[in-house]
Design a protein around this motif. Structure first.
Motif, PDB file in Angstrom:
ATOM      1  N   TYR A 197       2.039   4.551  13.402  1.00  0.00           N
ATOM      2  CA  TYR A 197       2.078   3.569  12.750  1.00  0.00           C
ATOM      3  C   TYR A 197       1.995   3.481  11.468  1.00  0.00           C
ATOM      4  N   ASP A 199      -0.089   2.426   8.284  1.00  0.00           N
ATOM      5  CA  ASP A 199      -1.347   1.976   8.188  1.00  0.00           C
ATOM      6  C   ASP A 199      -1.399   1.010   7.131  1.00  0.00           C
ATOM      7  N   SER A 200      -0.992   1.670   5.747  1.00  0.00           N
ATOM      8  CA  SER A 200      -1.355   0.624   4.491  1.00  0.00           C
ATOM      9  C   SER A 200      -0.333   1.228   3.439  1.00  0.00           C
ATOM     10  N   ARG A 219       0.600   5.406   4.026  1.00  0.00           N
ATOM     11  CA  ARG A 219      -0.148   6.029   4.758  1.00  0.00           C
ATOM     12  C   ARG A 219       0.207   5.869   6.183  1.00  0.00           C
ATOM     13  N   VAL A 221      -0.069   7.202  10.191  1.00  0.00           N
ATOM     14  CA  VAL A 221      -1.053   7.644  11.348  1.00  0.00           C
ATOM     15  C   VAL A 221      -0.736   7.899  12.633  1.00  0.00           C
ATOM     16  N   GLN A 223      -1.398   8.566  16.253  1.00  0.00           N
ATOM     17  CA  GLN A 223      -2.677   8.472  17.234  1.00  0.00           C
ATOM     18  C   GLN A 223      -2.132   8.919  18.739  1.00  0.00           C
ATOM     19  N   THR A 254      -3.504  11.935  10.022  1.00  0.00           N
ATOM     20  CA  THR A 254      -2.908  10.870   8.826  1.00  0.00           C
ATOM     21  C   THR A 254      -2.458  11.741   7.717  1.00  0.00           C
ATOM     22  N   ASP A 283       3.282  -2.392  14.600  1.00  0.00           N
ATOM     23  CA  ASP A 283       2.690  -1.629  13.521  1.00  0.00           C
ATOM     24  C   ASP A 283       3.754  -0.877  13.186  1.00  0.00           C
ATOM     25  N   TYR A 286       5.283  -2.497   7.920  1.00  0.00           N
ATOM     26  CA  TYR A 286       4.513  -2.865   6.977  1.00  0.00           C
ATOM     27  C   TYR A 286       5.274  -3.883   5.834  1.00  0.00           C
ATOM     28  N   ARG A 573      -4.240  -3.708  11.671  1.00  0.00           N
ATOM     29  CA  ARG A 573      -4.144  -2.251  12.211  1.00  0.00           C
ATOM     30  C   ARG A 573      -5.254  -1.847  13.082  1.00  0.00           C
ATOM     31  N   SER A 576      -4.215  -0.821  16.556  1.00  0.00           N
ATOM     32  CA  SER A 576      -3.367   0.109  16.273  1.00  0.00           C
ATOM     33  C   SER A 576      -3.897   1.487  16.865  1.00  0.00           C
ATOM     34  N   ARG A 577      -5.295   1.619  16.869  1.00  0.00           N
ATOM     35  CA  ARG A 577      -5.969   2.813  17.283  1.00  0.00           C
ATOM     36  C   ARG A 577      -6.169   2.553  18.883  1.00  0.00           C
TER      37      ARG A 577
END
Length: 644
Positions: A197, A199-200, A219, A221, A223, A254, A283, A286, A573, A576-577
């Motif tokens: 996803y 993230d920001s 960013r 990520v 997972q 990341t 996600d 963005y 987010r 998202s984890r």
């Protein structure tokens, strides 16, 4: 032939062997009977009768909570978690007594669901349930259900909890357990526990300038337990491709990447950074808005202009205004991006506080010392963590620049060792409380330029004036880039994006507050519209969003039917984890918080069995009888093998 003198010994041996065989037979028979009995009891799934549910008793409220956050759209063995939860809830309602009263709970906390419903109404609301909602802490959900049960006068209540129980949202630390409430936990387990996803995002420079190259940081990520190579990432602006790249991600890693782009034109630019990942897709994109101003407003406060007018007045990038402090315009000040308090002015405390408010709202401000009285504007200095000491008339020169500070990151690219820095004839000595940063230091150790963050803006304090009798700063090559950088720092607009479910209030700092205003929040095709409550306070407009937005994306803010600005909204987010609480820990945490956990069930239990049978299958007593059966079987084998 062998003759024995006495046959009594033989008869004695035969009698003892017969007794032993009989005892061995009885022990074996008992062990076999124990094995069969324990096995039968194990398959009967015994359970504690006192753990009966209150679902079919009088004056009991049956609550069904379905976690409708984005993570529940994950893949299950058949469809998605939220679809499985909804179908299981329908099976539950069908199997219970039709006279029961029901309550449907979701993360959206919709008012139309928060009244006792009959069976038919409950089934209808399950079909109409909004599948999209922001994550909600579990403690808040159970507290709200307890409050509604008491509010509607029910003596007891039973809450069925359907959720994937993500670690980030499963928090019962602040929940208040009610002994009259039972909890039935139904964990939803996703088929896949991997996710990629966005993230920001953030900008290298707080201001986007048209026609120039800008850097966007993203960013990404991973997972998951596998490395990802060459993942495509795209950046679009107003629907057109602005940049693209690929990224490699380590497992559970990341990565921050930089994407360069150029903006043509001004105004709000609708931007998105996206990647492709399945099955969790909420996600993957963005959204954010880049505000590009055609020009920046620069206001110089003073009785007469200084060298700043020569710098900003003829530049199309800036709108320069000289404003006398005795006739300041509050509305114009609040809309300025850069405010200069020059050396030819003395401000009262009211105006000094007004300037601090403007900086806190995002403007940049540069304060020069007053040539008439060094302690003028002392109130403003004290709010910035500085105390005015005395006038120092000893000539000196600037010696050190804080080149590692972000302010100089794109102002000075290379500086020679024996660089020619500004010469100072007079300066005001100041004492700092340690918070302001010294960006430029004189040879005698005193600071020449301070920097301090105030709210969303930046304040700068120069300890010398632009007058040639004080310094040669106005004629120095450092003057222009420093002043432009300060102006650009104040040119940034509001937030790049907002988060659904978290950002409930929008603050507008740059609006004309005269007259009546009617605000409307809507998506592009106007299929969703909301009129937020508004409040004007301290020269700012506060908008209060009543309901969560239906989906991530871009929403227009209209003022009196005219587009005021574009805003971007993303899902949290937090979802998202891929960290989930296991079944045993779920039950343990509910019990630790004081809740009566009647059972931990699966969704299939409601389709294939009644609740009593489902609870019996979930009881752990069958394990005890299974263990007894195995021990009995082992004992029989040992007896037959070693008892001679």
């Amino acid at each position: 032939m062998v003759y024995f003198s006495n046959t009594a010994v033989l008869r004695s041996i035969q009698q003892e062997n017969a007794k032993t065989r009989k005892l061995k037979y009885l022990v074996t028979l008992l062990l076999r009977c124990l094995f069969i009995a324990a096995l039968v009891l194990a398959f009967a799934f015994p359970y504690h009768p006192e753990k009966q549910l209150n679902v079919n008793t009088e004056n009991n409220l049956v609550g069904v909570y379905i976690d409708n956050s984005m993570s529940m759209k994950g893949q299950s063995q058949r469809t998605t978690l939220i679809k499985d939860a909804r179908q299981s809830a329908r099976d539950l309602v069908h199997k219970l007594n039709p006279s029961n009263r029901y309550l449907l709970m979701t993360n959206s906390f919709e008012i139309q669901n928060e009244y006792p419903m009959n069976q038919e109404e409950m089934l209808d609301q399950l079909d109409r349930m909004n599948p999209d909602g922001a994550p909600a802490p579990m403690g808040e959900v159970v507290d709200r259900f307890e409050m509604l049960a008491k509010q509607h006068g029910f003596e007891t209540s039973t809450l069925f909890v359907y959720s994937d129980f993500q670690s980030n949202t499963f928090d019962l630390s602040a929940a208040k357990a009610d002994t009259a409430m039972q909890v039935v936990v139904v964990p939803m387990t996703p088929e896949f526990k991997t996710n990629l996803y966005v993230d920001s995002v953030w900008l290298a420079s707080p201001v986007v300038q048209p026609g120039l190259t800008n850097d966007l940081y993203v960013r990404i990520v991973n997972q998951g337990d596998k490395e990802v190579k060459g993942l495509p990432v795209t950046f679009t602006m107003n629907g057109a491709m602005a940049a693209s790249t690929t990224v490699d991600l380590e497992k559970n890693g990341t990565q921050d990447i930089v994407m360069q782009f150029v903006v043509e034109g001004s105004g709000d630019q609708r931007c998105s950074v996206s990647l492709n990942d399945h099955p969790i897709i909420f996600d993957d994109t963005y959204d954010f808005v880049l505000g590009v101003r055609p020009s920046l407003s620069v206001i110089e406060l003073g009785s007469e202009a200084t060298s700043c007018a020569l710098l900003f007045d003829d530049d199309e990038q800036f709108r320069y205004t000289l404003m006398e402090p005795s006739r300041f315009d509050l509305d114009q000040l609040s809309k300025a991006q850069f405010i200069i308090v020059n050396e030819n002015t003395n401000l009262n405390e009211t105006l000094q506080q007004t300037l601090l408010n403007c900086v806190a709202d995002g403007a940049a401000m540069l304060v020069f010392p007053s040539k008439n009285d060094p302690k003028n504007n002392a109130f403003l200095m004290s709010k910035l963590g500085l105390t005015v000491m005395e006038l120092d008339t000893n000539a000196t020169v600037a010696q050190d620049l804080a080149l590692r500070h972000e302010f100089f990151s794109d102002v000075i690219l290379d500086m020679p060792q024996q660089a020619d820095l500004p010469k100072v004839k007079k300066h005001i000595r100041m004492r700092s409380n340690g918070i302001p940063s010294s960006l430029l230091v004189l040879q005698n150790g005193d600071a020449m330029l301070y920097s301090e963050t105030v709210g969303q803006g930046q304040a700068f304090v120069m300890t010398t004036a632009l007058d040639p009798k004080w310094s040669d700063l106005a004629d120095h090559s450092l003057f222009v880039p420093m002043m432009v950088k300060m102006a650009l720092l104040g040119g940034q607009l509001g937030k790049l994006s907002y988060t659904i479910g978290q950002d409930k209030i929008m603050v507008l700092n740059d609006m004309n507050l005269e007259g009546d205003h009617r605000f409307l929040f809507a998506n592009a095709d106007r299929s969703f519209e909301q009129m937020p409550a508004s409040e004007v306070r301290n020269g700012k407009v506060y908008l209060y969003l009543n309901d969560n937005l239906p989906a991530a994306g871009f929403y227009d803010l209209l003022v009196n039917d005219t587009l005021n600005r574009v805003t971007a909204w993303n899902e949290s987010r937090v979802e998202s984890r891929m960290d989930f609480v296991d079944r045993d820990d779920i039950e343990a945490q509910f019990k630790k918080a004081g809740f009566d956990v009647a059972a931990v069930l699966d969704t299939s239990d409601f389709a294939n069995a009644d609740l009593v049978e489902a609870m019996a299958h979930q009881s752990s007593q069958w394990k005890l009888f299974a263990l007894i059966a195995l021990l009995a079987l082992l004992g029989e084998i040992l007896v037959l093998r070693f008892w001679k």
